[in-house]
Design an enzyme around this catalytic site. Structure first.
Site, mmCIF file in Angstrom:
data_model
loop_
_atom_site.group_PDB
_atom_site.id
_atom_site.type_symbol
_atom_site.label_atom_id
_atom_site.label_comp_id
_atom_site.label_asym_id
_atom_site.label_seq_id
_atom_site.Cartn_x
_atom_site.Cartn_y
_atom_site.Cartn_z
ATOM 1 N N TYR A 76 0.831 -1.205 0.000
ATOM 2 C CA TYR A 76 0.000 0.000 0.000
ATOM 3 C C TYR A 76 0.862 1.251 0.000
ATOM 4 C CZ TYR A 76 -3.832 3.164 0.885
ATOM 5 O OH TYR A 76 -4.740 4.178 0.763
ATOM 6 N N PHE A 128 -8.014 21.321 -24.363
ATOM 7 C CA PHE A 128 -8.315 19.899 -24.436
ATOM 8 C C PHE A 128 -9.526 19.665 -23.537
ATOM 9 C CE2 PHE A 128 -8.289 15.459 -23.298
ATOM 10 C CZ PHE A 128 -8.445 14.940 -24.571
ATOM 11 N N THR A 129 -10.384 18.729 -23.934
ATOM 12 C CA THR A 129 -11.685 18.538 -23.281
ATOM 13 C C THR A 129 -11.592 18.431 -21.747
ATOM 14 O OG1 THR A 129 -11.456 16.188 -23.746
ATOM 15 C CG2 THR A 129 -12.754 17.477 -25.314
ATOM 16 N N ASP A 219 1.340 20.061 -20.560
ATOM 17 C CA ASP A 219 0.592 18.821 -20.791
ATOM 18 C C ASP A 219 1.471 17.973 -21.705
ATOM 19 O OD1 ASP A 219 -0.955 16.749 -21.683
ATOM 20 O OD2 ASP A 219 -2.797 17.918 -21.830
ATOM 21 N N LYS A 262 -0.605 7.458 -23.376
ATOM 22 C CA LYS A 262 -0.248 7.763 -24.762
ATOM 23 C C LYS A 262 1.245 7.485 -24.965
ATOM 24 C CE LYS A 262 -4.227 10.244 -24.260
ATOM 25 N NZ LYS A 262 -4.963 10.329 -22.993
ATOM 26 N N ARG A 386 -14.082 15.008 -33.566
ATOM 27 C CA ARG A 386 -13.410 16.100 -32.869
ATOM 28 C C ARG A 386 -13.921 17.385 -33.507
ATOM 29 N NH1 ARG A 386 -12.687 14.891 -28.090
ATOM 30 N NH2 ARG A 386 -10.845 13.791 -27.409
ATOM 31 N N PHE A 452 -19.418 14.297 -25.692
ATOM 32 C CA PHE A 452 -19.048 13.429 -26.814
ATOM 33 C C PHE A 452 -18.923 11.966 -26.425
ATOM 34 C CE2 PHE A 452 -14.598 12.914 -25.583
ATOM 35 C CZ PHE A 452 -14.416 13.996 -24.745
HETATM 36 N N1 F0G Z 1 -4.346 15.862 -22.237
HETATM 37 C C1 F0G Z 1 -4.371 15.475 -23.516
HETATM 38 C C2 F0G Z 1 -3.653 16.280 -24.546
HETATM 39 C C3 F0G Z 1 -5.066 14.313 -23.877
HETATM 40 O O1 F0G Z 1 -5.075 13.930 -25.146
HETATM 41 C C4 F0G Z 1 -5.729 13.572 -22.874
HETATM 42 C C5 F0G Z 1 -6.503 12.393 -23.219
HETATM 43 C C6 F0G Z 1 -5.682 14.030 -21.561
HETATM 44 C C7 F0G Z 1 -4.968 15.170 -21.275
HETATM 45 C C8 F0G Z 1 -6.405 13.319 -20.446
HETATM 46 O O2 F0G Z 1 -5.763 12.150 -20.122
HETATM 47 O O3 F0G Z 1 -7.420 10.358 -20.737
HETATM 48 O O4 F0G Z 1 -5.443 9.879 -19.294
HETATM 49 O O5 F0G Z 1 -7.321 11.208 -18.408
HETATM 50 N N2 F0G Z 1 -6.843 12.107 -24.381
HETATM 51 C C9 F0G Z 1 -7.537 10.927 -24.815
HETATM 52 C C10 F0G Z 1 -7.762 11.031 -26.310
HETATM 53 C C11 F0G Z 1 -8.777 10.601 -24.063
HETATM 54 O O6 F0G Z 1 -8.420 10.131 -26.839
HETATM 55 O O7 F0G Z 1 -7.279 11.961 -26.943
HETATM 56 P P1 F0G Z 1 -6.543 10.829 -19.617
#
Ligand code: F0G
Length: 461
Positions: A76, A128-129, A219, A262, A386, A452
């Protein structure tokens, strides 16, 4: 026969195990996409042939990573895998203090809660979303400071991820530095089509923010891909290794959020890394509320081990050349067929310009959402929207109308072959040939956050 002049990229690995895929018929796919409300996120993956929904968590791990999974120390507290991960991040990225999180948005949540206060403005090189939503939930407002070229699918600017310092300076003048907690810069900007920021621009924004006492948060989800473009396109970097370029990029920033799903070649994991003790201290306190203890942050020991190994593998020049090479191959095929895509070809996928592909549909008829559904029906290739659906609504409830209305063909790392790339381009061309008869969609269910992922649609007659 003439000797070939071209020297192709090829994979610096071979296959040891394969995953069998189901081939579906067109009637089966028509039913599947209808049942999924014309949202490719709602398809069952068993009904998908080639899955380009995302490059997130979909990489194939190496034999070394899998061996590392057996070395999980599932304690842990104080797992040795954590210390290995911490060392890897310090060594390859240069950040001082590390907090593991279950994935990127976990790190965004902690960072936003610690650094943003009500009424703050957070400039960034395109939204970014999840990043923007966490900024908003913390009381902040995102402000786009990317160069104009990034919003133009046809611009061939080599560094469409660059920050426009004039836009940044206008924000500083308007709001004052006290309301700007940090500048958020993404490497290989996802929403712009996987477009890089240049080292030159990074140096300029570092000098500017230093002068004004503003921090830079990175990021770094796709930092290795960005480094590859710097190596290929920017003066004086031809002979530098990806490893050195990545280290230099990070050196111009004060901290980072990372979705290791990624570039870092794992199926789950992320982290927050900062150089500032006070930010670290507060985030380390918060992580126990949202993720888990500060030495595992929602991950198993084995996940942290695989991440530590994946970080190093992701920085190999041979790896990244093949990674981006495969995407360039797909992009060039698409262009040969005359399919409108975002240029230059990006680092993690191909982005098809749905406005140009389906010019007879208005943005309110969801051209990119429609096109993703049509491509799935044609071949079982799963892509994603997108555009206006991803952009969501402003805090006042009005829709954002993004200039870019794109379908993203995101290529998982080390998973598919060149023949798969051929099938993808051929299928897209088939849909392109018949594009005039394609009808748009109507949204019939809209979730409150990140719509989305779960929105549902009906076909317009
Ligand atoms: N920042 C970027 C540029 C991303 O592309 C993503 C995730 C995140 C942050 C968030 O990270 O998913 O690990 O919580 N992108 C995925 C995509 C979901 O399909 O582009 P996460």
């Amino acid at each position: 026969m003439k000797h070939p002049v071209k020297r192709s990229w090829a994979e610096p690995y071979k296959m040891k195990m394969v995953e069998l895929l189901k081939m579906t018929s067109r009637p089966e796919r028509i039913k599947a996409i209808k049942d999924a409300g014309y949202n490719t996120f709602l398809l069952n993956s068993k009904d998908v042939y080639i899955d380009l929904l995302t490059d997130s968590g979909t990489s194939a791990m190496s034999d070394n990573q899998w061996a590392g999974m057996m070395m999980g120390d599932e304690a842990y507290a104080g797992s040795r895998n954590f210390f290995k991960l911490e060392k890897a991040i310090q060594k390859f990225y240069g950040y001082k203090y590390i907090i593991p999180t279950h994935q990127g948005r976990g790190a965004e949540n902690l960072l936003s809660k610690v650094m943003i206060k009500q009424g703050d403005i957070i400039p960034g090189n395109m939204y970014f979303t999840t990043t923007r939503l966490h900024q908003e939930l913390a009381g902040g407002t995102f402000a786009d400071v990317i160069i104009d070229e990034a919003h133009n699918a046809n611009s061939t600017h080599p560094f469409k991820g660059n920050v426009d310092l004039k836009k940044m300076d206008a924000l500083v003048k308007k709001y004052g530095v006290k309301r700007i907690p940090y500048l958020c810069i993404a490497t290989n900007v996802n929403m712009a089509g996987g477009q890089p920021i240049s080292m030159q621009n990074l140096k300029e924004i570092r000098a500017y923010t230093k002068k004004h006492g503003i921090k830079i948060i990175h990021d770094m989800t796709r930092v290795a891909e960005n480094a590859y473009f710097i190596q290929q396109r920017e003066k004086n970097f031809k002979n530098k290794s990806i490893r050195d370029i990545v280290f230099e990029i990070c050196s111009y920033t004060d901290g980072a959020t990372m979705s290791a799903k990624k570039d870092a070649l794992v199926n789950i994991g992320g982290f927050l890394a900062v150089n500032d003790w006070d930010v670290f201290e507060e985030a380390r306190n918060l992580v126990v509320v949202y993720e888990g203890l500060h030495t595992y942050g929602g991950l198993a020991g084995r996940d942290m081990e695989a991440m530590a190994i994946g970080i190093e593998e992701s920085l190999s020049d041979n790896h990244i050349k093949a990674r981006v090479g495969q995407i360039e191959y797909l992009g060039e095929k698409m262009m040969e067929y005359g399919i409108p895509i975002v240029k230059p070809i990006g680092g993690h996928g191909i982005f098809v310009d749905a406005k140009k592909f389906l010019p007879h549909l208005s943005q309110d008829e969801f051209p990119a959402q429609t096109l993703a559904a049509e491509i799935y029906v044609d071949s079982g290739v799963r892509t994603m929207e997108r555009g206006i659906v991803s952009a969501g609504r402003k805090p006042d409830g009005k829709n954002y109308y993004p200039k870019l209305e794109l379908v993203r063909f995101t290529v998982p790392r080390r998973v598919y072959t060149q023949a798969h790339m051929d099938v993808i381009a051929e299928s897209t061309f088939n849909v392109y040939k018949n594009r005039k008869s394609i009808k748009g969609l109507k949204m019939v269910y809209e979730p409150k956050y990140l719509r989305f992922f779960q929105a549902r649609f009906k076909k317009l007659k």
